[in-house]
Design a protein around this motif. Structure first.
Motif, PDB file in Angstrom:
ATOM      1  N   SER A 103       8.218  51.674   3.587  1.00 54.04           N
ATOM      2  CA  SER A 103       9.380  51.035   2.963  1.00 54.04           C
ATOM      3  C   SER A 103       8.963  49.795   2.185  1.00 54.04           C
ATOM      4  O   SER A 103       9.484  49.534   1.104  1.00 54.04           O
ATOM      5  N   VAL A 104       7.995  49.027   2.683  1.00 56.44           N
ATOM      6  CA  VAL A 104       7.516  47.839   1.968  1.00 56.44           C
ATOM      7  C   VAL A 104       6.813  48.251   0.676  1.00 56.44           C
ATOM      8  O   VAL A 104       7.065  47.675  -0.391  1.00 56.44           O
ATOM      9  N   VAL A 105       5.948  49.279   0.766  1.00 53.36           N
ATOM     10  CA  VAL A 105       5.252  49.760  -0.433  1.00 53.36           C
ATOM     11  C   VAL A 105       6.273  50.266  -1.461  1.00 53.36           C
ATOM     12  O   VAL A 105       6.145  49.999  -2.660  1.00 53.36           O
ATOM     13  N   SER A 132      10.066  47.241  -7.415  1.00 53.96           N
ATOM     14  CA  SER A 132      10.148  45.920  -8.058  1.00 53.96           C
ATOM     15  C   SER A 132       9.197  45.813  -9.239  1.00 53.96           C
ATOM     16  O   SER A 132       9.565  45.286 -10.299  1.00 53.96           O
ATOM     17  N   LEU A 133       7.976  46.311  -9.069  1.00 50.25           N
ATOM     18  CA  LEU A 133       7.003  46.253 -10.166  1.00 50.25           C
ATOM     19  C   LEU A 133       7.452  47.092 -11.360  1.00 50.25           C
ATOM     20  O   LEU A 133       7.365  46.647 -12.509  1.00 50.25           O
ATOM     21  N   LEU A 146       8.239  45.762 -15.141  1.00 50.98           N
ATOM     22  CA  LEU A 146       7.573  46.335 -16.310  1.00 50.98           C
ATOM     23  C   LEU A 146       8.582  46.891 -17.309  1.00 50.98           C
ATOM     24  O   LEU A 146       8.401  46.766 -18.518  1.00 50.98           O
ATOM     25  N   ILE A 147       9.638  47.506 -16.818  1.00 48.69           N
ATOM     26  CA  ILE A 147      10.670  48.045 -17.715  1.00 48.69           C
ATOM     27  C   ILE A 147      11.408  46.907 -18.407  1.00 48.69           C
ATOM     28  O   ILE A 147      11.628  46.948 -19.620  1.00 48.69           O
ATOM     29  N   SER A 148      11.766  45.887 -17.643  1.00 46.65           N
ATOM     30  CA  SER A 148      12.526  44.784 -18.246  1.00 46.65           C
ATOM     31  C   SER A 148      11.681  44.028 -19.274  1.00 46.65           C
ATOM     32  O   SER A 148      12.224  43.496 -20.243  1.00 46.65           O
ATOM     33  N   ASP A 149      10.385  43.985 -19.076  1.00 44.82           N
ATOM     34  CA  ASP A 149       9.503  43.322 -20.043  1.00 44.82           C
ATOM     35  C   ASP A 149       9.018  44.277 -21.131  1.00 44.82           C
ATOM     36  O   ASP A 149       8.221  43.891 -21.988  1.00 44.82           O
TER      37      ASP A 149
END
Length: 171
Positions: free
Chosen positions: A14-16, A22-23, A27-30
């Motif tokens: 779940s953490v991974v 999030s990553l 990347l999509i937002s940038d």
């Protein structure tokens, strides 16, 4: 494997997953992932054949909202013969653990059985299920309940044994 190991694996996954999500979001937002997307799209669409197109249409169809909704409704209706049995069975199990008298436990079992049978008979009476559906639902529910109880009891025994070992080490 031990229960603790399973929990650690589940937590790690779940953490991974949340880190990966999030990553990708960043990347999509940038807009730093466009080249990656284009490379994958070109590679996948470069394999196009008529046969593969029909296979991919099938997979797209079984992942579509209408198909998933129909499948979910079918499963809901299929499991609906099991619903009452499972709910009242689990309630009986949970209450059983807190009733200490033999008479109280027998009364609980009797009331639960009457409720479960009456619900099944009412479904046959009203013409919403075949008797074989009801019986099959009873068997499937009994399997589900006993499996759940076995895992619950196993977990409780492990917890009890762990607590006993801890108290033994303290004393």
């Amino acid at each position: 494997m031990k229960l603790k190991t399973y929990l650690i694996i589940a937590f790690s996954l779940s953490v991974v997953s949340i880190i990966g999500f999030s990553l990708i979001s960043l990347l999509i937002s940038d807009q730093k992932i466009i080249h990656f997307d284009r490379t994958i799209i070109d590679a996948v669409q470069g394999m196009e054949t008529p046969f593969l197109t029909s296979v991919m249409k099938f997979f797209t169809f079984i992942g579509s909202a209408p198909f998933v909704i129909v499948l979910s409704l079918f499963l809901l209706l299929f499991l609906y013969a099991m619903n009452a049995f499972t709910v009242y069975g689990i309630i009986t199990f949970l209450l059983w653990r807190h009733i200490t008298s033999s008479l109280g436990r027998w009364a609980l079992i009797f009331v639960s059985m009457v409720m479960i049978l009456a619900i099944g008979i009412s479904r046959i009476y009203l013409g919403v299920h075949y008797p074989s559906d009801i019986i099959g639902g009873y068997f499937a529910s009994a399997f589900w309940i006993t499996t759940a109880i076995i895992f619950f009891q196993y977990y409780q025994v492990k917890r009890y044994n762990k607590r006993q070992r801890r108290e033994k080490n303290i004393a």
